[in-house]
Scaffold this motif. Sequence first.
Motif, PDB file in Angstrom:
ATOM      1  N   PRO A  78       0.807  -1.225   0.000  1.00 17.34           N
ATOM      2  CA  PRO A  78       0.000   0.000   0.000  1.00 17.34           C
ATOM      3  C   PRO A  78       0.839   1.273   0.000  1.00 17.34           C
ATOM      4  O   PRO A  78       0.410   2.305  -0.507  1.00 17.34           O
ATOM      5  N   VAL A  79       2.036   1.211   0.588  1.00 24.18           N
ATOM      6  CA  VAL A  79       2.900   2.394   0.665  1.00 24.18           C
ATOM      7  C   VAL A  79       3.272   2.887  -0.730  1.00 24.18           C
ATOM      8  O   VAL A  79       3.287   4.083  -0.993  1.00 24.18           O
ATOM      9  N   ASN A  80       3.574   1.954  -1.611  1.00 24.92           N
ATOM     10  CA  ASN A  80       4.019   2.309  -2.961  1.00 24.92           C
ATOM     11  C   ASN A  80       2.955   2.093  -4.026  1.00 24.92           C
ATOM     12  O   ASN A  80       3.212   2.292  -5.221  1.00 24.92           O
ATOM     13  N   GLY A  81       1.756   1.654  -3.606  1.00 25.48           N
ATOM     14  CA  GLY A  81       0.655   1.521  -4.534  1.00 25.48           C
ATOM     15  C   GLY A  81       0.789   0.424  -5.560  1.00 25.48           C
ATOM     16  O   GLY A  81       0.338   0.566  -6.703  1.00 25.48           O
ATOM     17  N   ILE A  82       1.431  -0.701  -5.168  1.00 24.68           N
ATOM     18  CA  ILE A  82       1.589  -1.829  -6.090  1.00 24.68           C
ATOM     19  C   ILE A  82       1.312  -3.135  -5.362  1.00 24.68           C
ATOM     20  O   ILE A  82       1.189  -3.168  -4.129  1.00 24.68           O
ATOM     21  N   SER A  83       1.227  -4.214  -6.128  1.00 23.68           N
ATOM     22  CA  SER A  83       1.167  -5.546  -5.547  1.00 23.68           C
ATOM     23  C   SER A  83       2.088  -6.456  -6.330  1.00 23.68           C
ATOM     24  O   SER A  83       2.290  -6.265  -7.537  1.00 23.68           O
ATOM     25  N   LEU A  84       2.683  -7.439  -5.639  1.00 24.35           N
ATOM     26  CA  LEU A  84       3.510  -8.450  -6.287  1.00 24.35           C
ATOM     27  C   LEU A  84       2.686  -9.720  -6.446  1.00 24.35           C
ATOM     28  O   LEU A  84       1.896 -10.057  -5.560  1.00 24.35           O
ATOM     29  N   PRO A  85       2.854 -10.450  -7.538  1.00 21.80           N
ATOM     30  CA  PRO A  85       2.107 -11.696  -7.701  1.00 21.80           C
ATOM     31  C   PRO A  85       2.697 -12.793  -6.821  1.00 21.80           C
ATOM     32  O   PRO A  85       3.910 -12.837  -6.605  1.00 21.80           O
ATOM     33  N   VAL A  86       1.845 -13.654  -6.294  1.00 23.05           N
ATOM     34  CA  VAL A  86       2.295 -14.802  -5.505  1.00 23.05           C
ATOM     35  C   VAL A  86       2.221 -16.021  -6.424  1.00 23.05           C
ATOM     36  O   VAL A  86       1.140 -16.562  -6.666  1.00 23.05           O
ATOM     37  N   LEU A  87       3.360 -16.447  -6.942  1.00 22.36           N
ATOM     38  CA  LEU A  87       3.395 -17.578  -7.865  1.00 22.36           C
ATOM     39  C   LEU A  87       3.193 -18.887  -7.119  1.00 22.36           C
ATOM     40  O   LEU A  87       3.339 -18.951  -5.890  1.00 22.36           O
ATOM     41  N   SER A  88       2.880 -19.929  -7.844  1.00 20.99           N
ATOM     42  CA  SER A  88       2.708 -21.248  -7.239  1.00 20.99           C
ATOM     43  C   SER A  88       3.994 -21.666  -6.532  1.00 20.99           C
ATOM     44  O   SER A  88       5.089 -21.581  -7.109  1.00 20.99           O
ATOM     45  N   GLY A  89       3.880 -22.077  -5.269  1.00 28.96           N
ATOM     46  CA  GLY A  89       5.045 -22.482  -4.502  1.00 28.96           C
ATOM     47  C   GLY A  89       5.703 -21.345  -3.727  1.00 28.96           C
ATOM     48  O   GLY A  89       6.662 -21.572  -2.986  1.00 28.96           O
ATOM     49  N   TRP A  90       5.180 -20.126  -3.896  1.00 33.98           N
ATOM     50  CA  TRP A  90       5.719 -18.962  -3.198  1.00 33.98           C
ATOM     51  C   TRP A  90       4.797 -18.566  -2.040  1.00 33.98           C
ATOM     52  O   TRP A  90       3.631 -18.964  -1.998  1.00 33.98           O
TER      53      TRP A  90
END
Length: 241
Positions: free
Chosen positions: A69-81
């Motif tokens: 939320p601080v930087n206004g982005i999201s990272l994808p959570v890949l399978s196994g992560w």
Amino acid sequence: VAAIAGGIALLGDGGDGDGGGGNARSGPAPSSSAPRDGGDPAPGVPTPDSPSDGPSAQPSYDPDTAPDPVNGISLPVLSGWQAGRSSSGGAGVTTSRYPCPGDPSTDCVRGGAFSRTADGYKATSAKGIAEEDIAQNAEESYGQDENTDRKAYGGITSHKQLKESAVDVAGEKGYLVRWKVVTKKGDDGIVQSVAFPSPTVPDTMVVVRFGFDVSDEAPPLSDMDKIVKGIEALAGDGRSV
């Protein structure tokens, strides 16, 4: 989660830096490795907090994304992560943990990626920030933690640049730099720094640090590209745009 990712040692609270690989630290810049008895995480990339740390540790976001939320982005959570937070309040995703080769009392992770606000750089462009950050990323992920002097991988003996190019991130023009680092103990590592303007927060540059072990047990290098392509803008309601 206190662990080191692909040369990244995961950190607990307090670190303002996040390494990309080997040592996975919390926050954008890595710090020292976290003892396996539950102390602060190891040096290197920022260490995301465990999603099970409590009901308030993870907001009700899409389970397939790690929000920043601080930087206004999201990272994808890949399978196994696994998703988490960095110590700086950014997002983090990591893979499996194992005892760090240079400090078995600390956990490392085979692969990790962490976001942070790009503060404290002389450069102001995406290219300049990525080029300036990569050496710090490498040192914090696979080298010596400047805060604790811990060396999860015994330190770095040399590095080689593998890639440097412009890249589109969440609809913005970014830049990435990727190195291979040779360590004194355990697996070598691949580190990558990606810098780009925040798609939702004005006048804010973001850095995402990556660190993957060079090992059959580490995630494939193609996961770095998948994570970069999967970074999305985060709307005000906490959902990816």
